[in-house]
Design an enzyme around this catalytic site. Structure first.
Site, PDB file in Angstrom:
ATOM      1  N   THR A 252      20.165 106.329  39.052  1.00 23.58           N
ATOM      2  CA  THR A 252      21.516 106.189  38.515  1.00 23.58           C
ATOM      3  C   THR A 252      21.871 107.439  37.714  1.00 23.58           C
ATOM      4  O   THR A 252      20.986 108.132  37.215  1.00 23.58           O
ATOM      5  CB  THR A 252      21.619 104.944  37.584  1.00 23.58           C
ATOM      6  OG1 THR A 252      22.955 104.825  37.097  1.00 23.58           O
ATOM      7  CG2 THR A 252      20.677 105.047  36.401  1.00 23.58           C
TER       8      THR A 252
ATOM      9  N   ASP B 110      22.339  97.350  41.812  1.00 23.36           N
ATOM     10  CA  ASP B 110      23.748  97.235  42.189  1.00 23.36           C
ATOM     11  C   ASP B 110      24.210  95.843  41.763  1.00 23.36           C
ATOM     12  O   ASP B 110      23.480  94.869  41.944  1.00 23.36           O
ATOM     13  CB  ASP B 110      23.939  97.438  43.690  1.00 23.36           C
ATOM     14  CG  ASP B 110      25.362  97.873  44.009  1.00 23.36           C
ATOM     15  OD1 ASP B 110      25.972  98.594  43.190  1.00 23.36           O
ATOM     16  OD2 ASP B 110      25.886  97.491  45.074  1.00 23.36           O
TER      17      ASP B 110
ATOM     18  N   TYR C  44      34.827  92.947  34.512  1.00 22.48           N
ATOM     19  CA  TYR C  44      35.472  91.635  34.587  1.00 22.48           C
ATOM     20  C   TYR C  44      35.082  90.725  33.417  1.00 22.48           C
ATOM     21  O   TYR C  44      35.402  89.534  33.432  1.00 22.48           O
ATOM     22  CB  TYR C  44      35.099  90.963  35.912  1.00 22.48           C
ATOM     23  CG  TYR C  44      35.518  91.749  37.141  1.00 22.48           C
ATOM     24  CD1 TYR C  44      36.784  91.575  37.696  1.00 22.48           C
ATOM     25  CD2 TYR C  44      34.661  92.672  37.742  1.00 22.48           C
ATOM     26  CE1 TYR C  44      37.179  92.289  38.819  1.00 22.48           C
ATOM     27  CE2 TYR C  44      35.044  93.398  38.865  1.00 22.48           C
ATOM     28  CZ  TYR C  44      36.304  93.197  39.395  1.00 22.48           C
ATOM     29  OH  TYR C  44      36.691  93.915  40.505  1.00 22.48           O
TER      30      TYR C  44
HETATM   31  P1  IMP Z   1      27.295  98.347  38.830  1.00 19.12           P
HETATM   32  O1  IMP Z   1      26.590  98.222  40.147  1.00 19.12           O
HETATM   33  O2  IMP Z   1      26.448  97.866  37.671  1.00 19.12           O
HETATM   34  O3  IMP Z   1      27.859  99.728  38.606  1.00 19.12           O
HETATM   35  O4  IMP Z   1      28.546  97.346  38.870  1.00 19.12           O
HETATM   36  C1  IMP Z   1      29.595  97.489  39.828  1.00 19.12           C
HETATM   37  C2  IMP Z   1      30.869  96.843  39.327  1.00 19.12           C
HETATM   38  O5  IMP Z   1      30.686  95.413  39.197  1.00 19.12           O
HETATM   39  C3  IMP Z   1      31.301  97.290  37.927  1.00 19.12           C
HETATM   40  O6  IMP Z   1      32.075  98.461  38.002  1.00 19.12           O
HETATM   41  C4  IMP Z   1      32.121  96.081  37.454  1.00 19.12           C
HETATM   42  O7  IMP Z   1      33.428  96.111  38.007  1.00 19.12           O
HETATM   43  C5  IMP Z   1      31.374  94.917  38.060  1.00 19.12           C
HETATM   44  N1  IMP Z   1      30.352  94.413  37.113  1.00 19.12           N
HETATM   45  C6  IMP Z   1      29.005  94.520  37.255  1.00 19.12           C
HETATM   46  N2  IMP Z   1      28.364  93.977  36.201  1.00 19.12           N
HETATM   47  C7  IMP Z   1      29.339  93.532  35.369  1.00 19.12           C
HETATM   48  C8  IMP Z   1      29.298  92.872  34.098  1.00 19.12           C
HETATM   49  O8  IMP Z   1      28.248  92.619  33.494  1.00 19.12           O
HETATM   50  N3  IMP Z   1      30.499  92.555  33.565  1.00 19.12           N
HETATM   51  C9  IMP Z   1      31.675  92.820  34.173  1.00 19.12           C
HETATM   52  N4  IMP Z   1      31.772  93.450  35.337  1.00 19.12           N
HETATM   53  C10 IMP Z   1      30.600  93.805  35.948  1.00 19.12           C
END
Ligand code: IMP
Length: 194
Positions: free
Chosen positions: A7, A68, A150
């Protein structure tokens, strides 16, 4: 022992470093001078986590893992899912994403949803996959100022406040990410103590 977290998000790396035993040295992509944005072209969270972990394993030959996460809404067939970050477009705008969720849910009474995190790891030439999931529901107004994404519209099951209202301390105990990381850590401890 060296472990790469695939990451560029320093916040995630700092958080995880606090949870790892001191003998495991955790590095980010930036730390190993990998400045590419690894394309997340998979059609599931697990596929995307695997793509990122595979990239590091095969390019650098190092033990590594990737994660992810996404929001899945039952009545929308699991959307936004892998598209959570860019649901309303490439600008990754949280407010626009939330508005799109509300638009899609208009007239629907079932607002059940869950957050999921997948972690995919390559350790000592073995591959591992871990999932964390938290069930709950979407509300049709924004509540709370904490968190990101969210969080202001998601109420986890058993609570009456959104993730954004509950705050970091509670969220970090019950979240999809916390659950996936906990099972990853217990496997890591098992492997490294052998
Ligand atoms: P990532 O893979 O952790 O970068 O998450 C991808 C996307 O999922 C983020 O940009 C948020 O839109 C949503 N998301 C993931 N985890 C969370 C959380 O804990 N709270 C709110 N949105 C989340």
């Amino acid at each position: 022992m060296i472990l790469i977290f695939a990451t560029h998000n320093d916040y995630k790396v700092i958080e995880l470093r606090k949870l790892l035993p001191p003998e495991i040295k955790l590095y980010s992509l930036t730390d190993i001078a990998c400045h590419e944005e690894i394309p997340e072209t998979g059609n599931s969270l697990e596929a995307n986590a695997k793509i990122k972990a595979d990239y590091v394993k095969y390019k650098y030959g190092l033990d590594c893992f990737a994660d992810d996460s996404g929001l899945e809404i039952e009545v929308l067939g699991g959307a936004p899912g892998v598209h959570s970050a860019r649901y309303a477009g490439d600008q990754k705008d949280n407010e626009a994403n939330i508005k799109k969720v509300w638009k899609e849910l208009k007239g629907k009474s079932n607002t059940k949803a869950c957050f999921k995190t997948q972690i995919y790891a390559h350790i000592y030439n073995q591959s591992f996959s871990f999932e964390g999931r938290v069930d709950g529901k979407i509300i049709l107004e924004s509540k709370g100022l904490g968190g990101f994404g969210y969080d202001p519209i998601f109420i986890p099951k058993g609570y009456d406040k959104t993730f954004a209202e509950l705050g970091e301390e509670i969220k970090n105990k019950i979240s999809h990410r916390a659950i996936a990381v906990a099972s990853f850590l217990s496997t890591l401890q098992h492997i490294y103590n052998k």
